[in-house]
Design an enzyme around this catalytic site. Structure first.
Site, PDB file in Angstrom:
ATOM      1  N   ASN A 130      36.096 -25.754  -5.566  1.00 56.44           N
ATOM      2  CA  ASN A 130      36.962 -25.839  -6.734  1.00 56.44           C
ATOM      3  C   ASN A 130      36.654 -26.932  -7.758  1.00 56.44           C
ATOM      4  O   ASN A 130      37.109 -26.842  -8.885  1.00 56.44           O
ATOM      5  CB  ASN A 130      38.410 -26.036  -6.280  1.00 56.44           C
ATOM      6  CG  ASN A 130      38.897 -24.899  -5.419  1.00 56.44           C
ATOM      7  OD1 ASN A 130      38.910 -23.757  -5.856  1.00 56.44           O
ATOM      8  ND2 ASN A 130      39.274 -25.201  -4.196  1.00 56.44           N
ATOM      9  N   TYR A 131      35.955 -27.966  -7.356  1.00 56.27           N
ATOM     10  CA  TYR A 131      35.845 -29.115  -8.255  1.00 56.27           C
ATOM     11  C   TYR A 131      34.442 -29.466  -8.705  1.00 56.27           C
ATOM     12  O   TYR A 131      34.270 -30.126  -9.718  1.00 56.27           O
ATOM     13  CB  TYR A 131      36.465 -30.350  -7.591  1.00 56.27           C
ATOM     14  CG  TYR A 131      37.970 -30.285  -7.548  1.00 56.27           C
ATOM     15  CD1 TYR A 131      38.712 -30.557  -8.688  1.00 56.27           C
ATOM     16  CD2 TYR A 131      38.639 -29.940  -6.398  1.00 56.27           C
ATOM     17  CE1 TYR A 131      40.091 -30.485  -8.676  1.00 56.27           C
ATOM     18  CE2 TYR A 131      40.017 -29.862  -6.358  1.00 56.27           C
ATOM     19  CZ  TYR A 131      40.740 -30.143  -7.501  1.00 56.27           C
ATOM     20  OH  TYR A 131      42.100 -30.067  -7.489  1.00 56.27           O
ATOM     21  N   LEU A 132      33.465 -29.114  -7.898  1.00 53.21           N
ATOM     22  CA  LEU A 132      32.104 -29.486  -8.274  1.00 53.21           C
ATOM     23  C   LEU A 132      31.467 -28.361  -9.062  1.00 53.21           C
ATOM     24  O   LEU A 132      31.351 -27.240  -8.575  1.00 53.21           O
ATOM     25  CB  LEU A 132      31.282 -29.781  -7.017  1.00 53.21           C
ATOM     26  CG  LEU A 132      31.859 -30.882  -6.143  1.00 53.21           C
ATOM     27  CD1 LEU A 132      31.017 -31.061  -4.890  1.00 53.21           C
ATOM     28  CD2 LEU A 132      31.953 -32.188  -6.920  1.00 53.21           C
ATOM     29  N   SER A 167      36.383 -29.325  -2.401  1.00 54.07           N
ATOM     30  CA  SER A 167      35.748 -29.795  -3.629  1.00 54.07           C
ATOM     31  C   SER A 167      34.555 -28.923  -3.992  1.00 54.07           C
ATOM     32  O   SER A 167      34.313 -28.652  -5.161  1.00 54.07           O
ATOM     33  CB  SER A 167      35.331 -31.258  -3.501  1.00 54.07           C
ATOM     34  OG  SER A 167      34.609 -31.483  -2.325  1.00 54.07           O
ATOM     35  N   SER A 170      33.342 -33.818 -10.735  1.00 49.33           N
ATOM     36  CA  SER A 170      31.989 -33.388 -11.087  1.00 49.33           C
ATOM     37  C   SER A 170      31.133 -34.532 -11.615  1.00 49.33           C
ATOM     38  O   SER A 170      29.964 -34.649 -11.266  1.00 49.33           O
ATOM     39  CB  SER A 170      32.042 -32.253 -12.111  1.00 49.33           C
ATOM     40  OG  SER A 170      32.367 -31.039 -11.478  1.00 49.33           O
TER      41      SER A 170
END
Length: 801
Positions: free
Chosen positions: A759-761, A756, A552
DNA sequence: TCTCTCGACTCAGAAACTTTTAG
DNA sequence: CCTAAAAGTTTCTGAGTCGAGAG
């Protein structure tokens, strides 16, 4: 496993266990290499402890990523207002949202229907046929638009209906619900035997299988043309399990199946293919009807009622039986995954809720009322004895809450990360081997976003993460490059050769000393010990938080860096910037995908297209030469031009022009035929053949001229130099755009952006960025993502991760 | 204590399906 | 405009992470 692991770690463990004399195994070579190595043990540990304490009280204010709240100035008000008109929804304003949205919704949906039938009477003059067609088209168009609008309305309604949990104060997290009602799970339909004429063949003879063994055979037959059928492990696991089934359900025509090689599944495979084709050939309406029917049956299972609210269930469909498709070198791949029955399933449901009845014969294994967990049903799958769960959908409040908590935790790390880095940098030189290894592992997790890397069992694919790296996975390349090459999660290869800090390089060298390729690099570190340490540095900190944080923060930074370029960018340009940042994160996290099967082909197509454009450009340049050679000389560097277009030689031009000519001639003929068809339908006379002939002649003459121009460096001008210049300019831009599209596409062929993004950003980065740059969030988030992140939608345009 | 196992949850790419675009 | 292919989206289920509790 554990025993073996211990056994292989002799040298290093001795070094550490010796505690005071920890040094003893290390020595020699590196002792003189790094002088900093002899900081006394006490000195090495003490400051760390102090530092730790300091961290717990968040008094440390001096972290780098400071661009918080006020950093970005408000974007142009004007824009915000002007584009707000279509989504009355969003400018409802934060205050009145709760009450007003719901009511407003209802009203809108009611008065929306009547305004449809308006186009009806149109002038009835001219050609009645044409008129009819035109009318129909218009209606269709209207219909489409109406549907679209309806869809959007519905979506918005749904959005308005979501429980706004993020506005409540959250309390204790150990209890997940108070009341819970649901319909249980949906079992797939029972097996339907193949038609009697479809049989597999064994050793040249058709085999009459009873349903149970036929079903398993069919699982394999369906995979005949996939990679799986080429895999030895897969085949032998399948065959072994199938033989077991055959033991109790042997062929009815007393054939003894003994050798895999004598099995011919082809007829069954072909039958499946035919069925697939049939299904595909159904009309859109038929497909839709089927889907509606299915949806109707499944509808009760799709929602549950949790604390009185209706929320979506995720995977309520029980996994159908099949062959286990493990990734990579999974030793159990191909094994039979048995049909799940009610007897396998435990339901978790509210105490006072009615117990649902399974949609197939049988009784639930158990019923429980545990409100500290979020699952509705669970069972143990037979291949690996792993637990399977039915959870709520990603857009549910339960999932949303923990998702938001995850990002908040990652943001919290911002305030600690400097200290943590400082600490592990010191510990890189620790006398205590365990600490030194831990610090090195942390360095990798932090800088390279590696996963923690738990131990794995013998009966799983051999993959690793940070803590489970083995010597064979890391190669040292002096002075300071480490080459990582290993299979990570899902057996995806991680290959990277970063330059690392000198101390890290030295450490890895030490860790690898006196070890075999198969020995762990970090023999004194486990994920548990590492996470315990991290938890001491920041409450709730674990290895995976670093991945979220790094993804992020990287994304946010990249977008911020591009802020200037966004000022006057078009939408596609903005999109490209966003995707480029997204891609960089995906690369950091090593999110891969198989390159699309058609990639090479479509690359070739693009290349050809660009070459065609360059040909057009060349012709324009030649025109310019003919029209105004001074102007030409002024604007173009002959060398450069010829360099870039060196692949456009006379032979190629000849081919290309011939091809073009052919296409154009065909086009003209087709058009002629079609026109006449139409005229015939309209009762008109056909166009004379000579019309076509003239046309064709014209084309031929044109290409004959081009042929003459070939190699002269000049072309017949059309219009004046000014016009040609403008056209040239446009073409240049087009070529540049195509080229960049192509290279982006090629670079991204093996990078998966979605993981991403999902799940990640932190979705709030995207939402704020969209608001600041006047982009509709729905252009960046698919419908599922929109429903997954309702909690992120209301952030201000200056929100920063 | 420390390690091992279990349980519950997140994260992962492929496959299936749907929509858009190109020809 | 119609079809085929490509692109985008959703579903599916396997593979990780990590905390808790037993031994």
């Amino acid at each position: 496993m554990p025993g073996a692991h211990e056994a292989t770690t002799v040298p290093a463990s001795k070094a550490v266990n010796g505690n005071g004399k920890a040094k003893k195994s290390k020595p020699t070579v590196k002792a003189e290499a790094d002088d900093d190595d002899d900081i006394p043990l006490a000195a090495a540990t003490k400051p760390k402890r102090v530092a730790k304490k300091a961290k717990i009280e968040p008094e440390s204010d001096e972290e780098v990523p400071k661009p918080k709240r006020k950093a970005a100035p408000r974007k142009s008000k004007v824009k915000e207002e002007s584009d707000a008109d279509h989504d009355s929804e969003e400018d409802g304003g934060p205050k009145k949202r709760k009450r007003s949205t719901k009511r407003a919704k209802k009203e809108e949906s009611e008065d929306e229907v009547p305004d449809v039938p308006k186009k009806k009477r149109v002038k009835k003059e001219e050609d009645p046929e044409k008129e009819k067609i035109r009318l129909r088209k218009e209606k269709e168009k209207e219909e489409r638009e109406r549907k679209k609008a309806e869809k959007i309305k519905k979506e918005e309604e749904e959005a308005a209906a979501v429980f706004r949990w993020w506005e409540q104060d959250k309390k204790d997290n150990s209890q997940k619900w108070t009341t819970l009602e649901h319909q249980g799970v949906y079992f797939p339909p029972p097996y339907e035997p193949l038609p009697p004429n479809v049989k597999m063949i064994y050793d040249g003879k058709t085999v009459d299988l009873p349903p149970d063994s036929e079903e398993v055979m069919g699982f394999y037959a369906a995979l005949l043309e996939t990679e799986h059928a080429q895999d030895e492990t897969f085949n032998s696991n399948f065959f072994a399990d199938w033989l077991k089934v055959l033991g109790t359900h042997p062929p009815r025509n007393s054939i003894k199946i003994k050798a895999f090689d004598k099995c011919d599944f082809r007829p069954v495979f072909q039958y499946f293919e035919e069925e697939k084709a049939k299904k595909k050939a159904l009309t859109t309406a038929e497909k839709k009807a089927l889907k509606e029917e299915r949806d109707k049956i499944e509808a009760p299972y799709a929602f549950c009622i949790i604390d009185g609210r209706k929320e979506k269930v995720g995977n309520f469909r029980i996994e159908p039986p099949g062959l286990f498709r493990g990734r990579g070198e999974h030793p159990r791949k191909g094994a039979l995954k048995q049909r799940v029955r009610p007897e396998d399933i435990t339901l978790n449901i509210g105490k006072d809720s009615a117990i649902p009845k399974p949609n197939m014969p049988g009784k639930w294994k158990a019923i429980q009322h545990d409100n500290t967990v979020t699952w509705l049903a669970n069972w143990i799958e037979n291949v690996n004895q792993s637990h399977k769960y039915v959870f709520l959908a990603a857009g549910s409040s339960l999932k949303g809450q923990s998702d938001m908590a995850k990002f908040e935790k990652a943001r919290e790390l911002k305030d600690y990360v400097d200290q943590i880095r400082e600490d592990y940098t010191v510990e890189l030189k620790s006398k205590v081997m365990a600490e030194r290894q831990r610090a090195t592992a942390m360095y990798f997790i932090d800088k390279l976003a590696l996963r923690a890397g738990n131990e794995k069992g013998e009966d799983e694919a051999d993959t690793v993460g940070c803590c489970s790296l083995r010597c064979e996975h890391v190669t040292l390349e002096p002075p300071n490059v480490i080459i990582f090459d290993f299979l990570g999660k899902d057996s995806i290869r991680y290959y990277n050769n970063p330059a690392v800090e000198g101390q890290v390089f030295k450490n890895v060298k030490i860790f690898k000393e006196n070890k075999d390729e198969g020995d762990p690099v970090f023999d004194r570190v486990t994920t548990a010990s590492l996470n315990k340490h991290l938890n001491n540095q920041m409450k709730g900190l674990t290895a995976k938080v670093f991945r979220t944080y790094n993804a992020s923060i990287t994304f946010q930074t990249l977008l911020d860096e591009q802020q200037e370029k966004l000022k006057n960018a078009t939408f596609p340009e903005k999109m490209a910037i966003y995707n480029a940042a997204n891609r960089q994160v995906a690369i950091l996290c090593n999110h891969q995908r198989a390159a699309p099967k058609t990639h090479d082909q479509s690359m070739e197509k693009m290349r050809f297209k660009i070459k065609g454009l360059r040909y057009d450009r060349m012709k324009l340049r030649h025109q310019l030469v003919a029209l105004d050679s001074k102007q030409y000389k002024k604007r173009f560097d002959k060398e450069d031009e010829e360099d870039e277009d060196s692949d456009i030689d006379d032979d190629w031009i000849e081919d290309y022009e011939t091809q073009l000519e052919k296409v154009e001639l065909e086009k003209a003929m087709k058009k002629f035929a079609k026109d006449n068809e139409k005229r015939a339908a309209d009762g008109q006379e056909a166009l004379p053949q000579e019309d076509l002939d003239t046309k064709l002649e014209g084309i031929k003459t044109h290409f004959a001229e081009l042929a003459k121009e070939r190699g002269t460096g000049k072309a017949k001008g059309r219009g004046d130099a000014e016009k040609v210049m403008t056209a040239l300019q446009k073409l240049e831009e087009k070529i540049a755009l195509q080229k960049s599209n192509m290279s982006e596409k090629d670079k991204g062929k093996e990078v998966a952006l979605s993981t991403s993004k999902i799940n990640y950003l932190d979705p709030r980065i995207t939402v704020a960025w969209c608001k600041a740059n006047d982009v509709d969030v729905r252009k960046m988030f698919s419908k599922t993502l929109m429903t997954k992140f309702p909690w992120a939608m209301e952030v201000e345009d200056d929100w920063k991760f």
